[in-house]
Scaffold this active site. Structure first.
Site, short mmCIF file in Angstrom:
data_model
loop_
_atom_site.label_atom_id
_atom_site.label_comp_id
_atom_site.label_asym_id
_atom_site.label_seq_id
_atom_site.Cartn_x
_atom_site.Cartn_y
_atom_site.Cartn_z
N VAL A 174 114.98 -31.24 -36.87
CA VAL A 174 115.56 -29.92 -37.11
C VAL A 174 115.61 -29.12 -35.82
O VAL A 174 116.64 -28.53 -35.47
CB VAL A 174 114.76 -29.16 -38.19
CG1 VAL A 174 115.24 -27.71 -38.29
CG2 VAL A 174 114.90 -29.86 -39.53
N ASP A 175 114.51 -29.06 -35.10
CA ASP A 175 114.46 -28.30 -33.85
C ASP A 175 115.53 -28.76 -32.87
O ASP A 175 116.23 -27.95 -32.25
CB ASP A 175 113.09 -28.44 -33.20
CG ASP A 175 112.08 -27.44 -33.74
OD1 ASP A 175 112.51 -26.39 -34.26
OD2 ASP A 175 110.88 -27.70 -33.64
N PHE A 176 115.65 -30.07 -32.70
CA PHE A 176 116.57 -30.58 -31.69
C PHE A 176 118.02 -30.50 -32.14
O PHE A 176 118.92 -30.30 -31.33
CB PHE A 176 116.18 -32.00 -31.27
CG PHE A 176 114.97 -32.00 -30.37
CD1 PHE A 176 115.12 -31.88 -29.00
CD2 PHE A 176 113.68 -32.08 -30.89
CE1 PHE A 176 114.01 -31.85 -28.16
CE2 PHE A 176 112.57 -32.05 -30.07
CZ PHE A 176 112.73 -31.93 -28.69
N GLY A 179 118.79 -26.86 -31.42
CA GLY A 179 118.96 -26.63 -29.99
C GLY A 179 120.28 -27.16 -29.47
O GLY A 179 120.94 -26.53 -28.62
#
Length: 404
Positions: A174-176, A179
């Site tokens: 999710v984070d990447f 980003g």
């Protein structure tokens, strides 16, 4: 870092673009990592205790995760809770092209640094924000990080085996994803600014960024009679392709899938299973899906008598999509990734570290210089002197007042 490219006649794509990085953990820092790899100058602005990912280590240079994502950035320690700290930030904003942040909704506003304020200071500025759920009344006040957004967005419930508990994804997907999408939003805003002369506030919701990865799963659910399993293990997420699984070999595991008719007939030839190849009911993906257990058993019986290298070689020669399941150590030292510069060693002595490269390849753009991730506040004096023209007396007072 990339050793496979020839000389580039032009400068870096984002040369001359100044990015102020207020990001933390992964989503914001990965966005600025991508922008820096395209040539932008990135000033990483951190509070006195450093951004949270530094807390994972007690060492002077912080943990490896911080080092992997923040190479090539300038480090500025700045107390934004003090009026002088906010004034320094605003002075930098007057020269900046982009500000990236992934704070909880409302943090910048409480600091007096919300979009309206920043836009008034510099109308050309692009403010890029990553949020867990985005601006919506139902999400107001909700906090989220990678694993919690995985949970609420269907990633956890769709990962694992049908008869087992739900499992989070192995990576911080999710984070990447957020980003990456945020970097794309920044580039689009900068491109539009070339026409309008105006910046804008761009936002990516982490949940929005990850939901499209469930396309196969959603398709299976929408096309079913309501009995579609929540989790499909290593089989296709929509149960629409067969064979499609992770199969045992003597020394590990191998991923195999048959997308085209030729893949299936060639696999049957390798397995010496003409009975399966000649069965008209197995000639289509839908037909094979109906007998998925039988086909998986047949493929596993064949692969289990081969070692990983031999099975992979046979499948590659037959042009059947396949790949060995590799360990993290094998991936970390993979020669192709190393040649591409996706993983590299830089620095010396205590500053030696492994860093991430960028998957973005521009044939006619130069690659920027890279150095180890900054120590906390390592470039504070450089930034204040070179960008804001502060003298030693002014810098000394800011130090005494706990601003830098």
């Amino acid at each position: 870092m990339n050793t496979t490219r020839g000389p580039q006649p032009h400068g870096a794509a984002l040369e001359g673009v100044l990015v102020l990085d207020l990001g933390q953990i992964y989503a914001g820092p990965y966005c600025t990592h991508l922008l820096r790899s395209l040539g932008a100058t990135v000033i990483k602005i951190e509070p006195f205790e450093g951004e949270p990912i530094r807390w994972r280590s007690t060492g002077e240079t912080s943990g490896q995760a911080f080092l992997m994502l923040n190479a090539g950035k300038k480090g500025l320690r700045l107390n934004l809770k003090k009026p002088q700290g906010r004034e320094i930030f605003c002075q930098l904003v007057r020269q900046a092209d982009v500000v990236v942040e992934n704070f909880t909704e409302g943090v910048l506003e409480r600091l007096g640094l919300g979009w309206e304020v920043l836009h008034e200071i510099r109308p050309e500025l692009v403010l890029a924000s990553a949020r867990a759920y985005g601006r919506h009344p139902a999400a107001e006040g909700l906090r989220g990080m990678d694993v919690t957004v995985q949970a609420v967005s269907g990633i956890v419930s769709s990962t694992g085996f049908p008869d087992g508990a739900p499992v989070k994804a192995g990576g911080a997907v999710v984070d990447f994803a957020a980003g990456t999408h945020l970097a794309a939003a920044v580039l689009a805003a900068l491109f539009q600014r070339e026409r309008t002369g105006e910046g804008q506030h761009v936002e990516v919701a982490m949940q929005d960024a990850i939901v499209p990865t469930l396309t196969s799963n959603f398709a299976g659910l929408l096309e079913s009679d309501g009995t579609f399993p929540e989790r499909t293990g290593n089989r296709h997420g929509g149960l629409a392709i067969c064979p499609y699984n992770i199969y045992p070999v003597i020394d590990g595991w191998l991923a195999i899938l048959c997308l085209r008719p030729k893949h299936w007939t060639d696999l049957c030839r390798l397995m010496d299973r003409s009975d399966l190849a000649d069965d008209p009911l197995l000639a289509t993906p839908a037909g094979r899906v109906k007998r998925m257990d039988e086909i998986d058993e047949a493929v596993a019986a064949w692969t289990s008598g081969l070692d990983k290298t031999s099975a992979f070689r046979l499948l590659q020669q037959a042009e059947i999509p396949a790949a060995p399941v590799r360990t993290l150590t094998e991936v970390l030292y993979d020669p192709v990734l190393r040649d591409h510069g996706m993983l590299a060693e830089i620095g010396e002595g205590s500053r030696a570290c492994t860093i991430l490269g960028s998957p973005i390849r521009l044939a006619d753009s130069a690659e920027p210089q890279t150095w180890p991730a900054p120590l906390l506040g390592e470039h504070t004096l450089e930034v204040l002197r070179d960008w804001l023209n502060l003298d030693d007396g002014e810098i000394g007072r800011l130090t005494v007042d706990g601003v830098i």
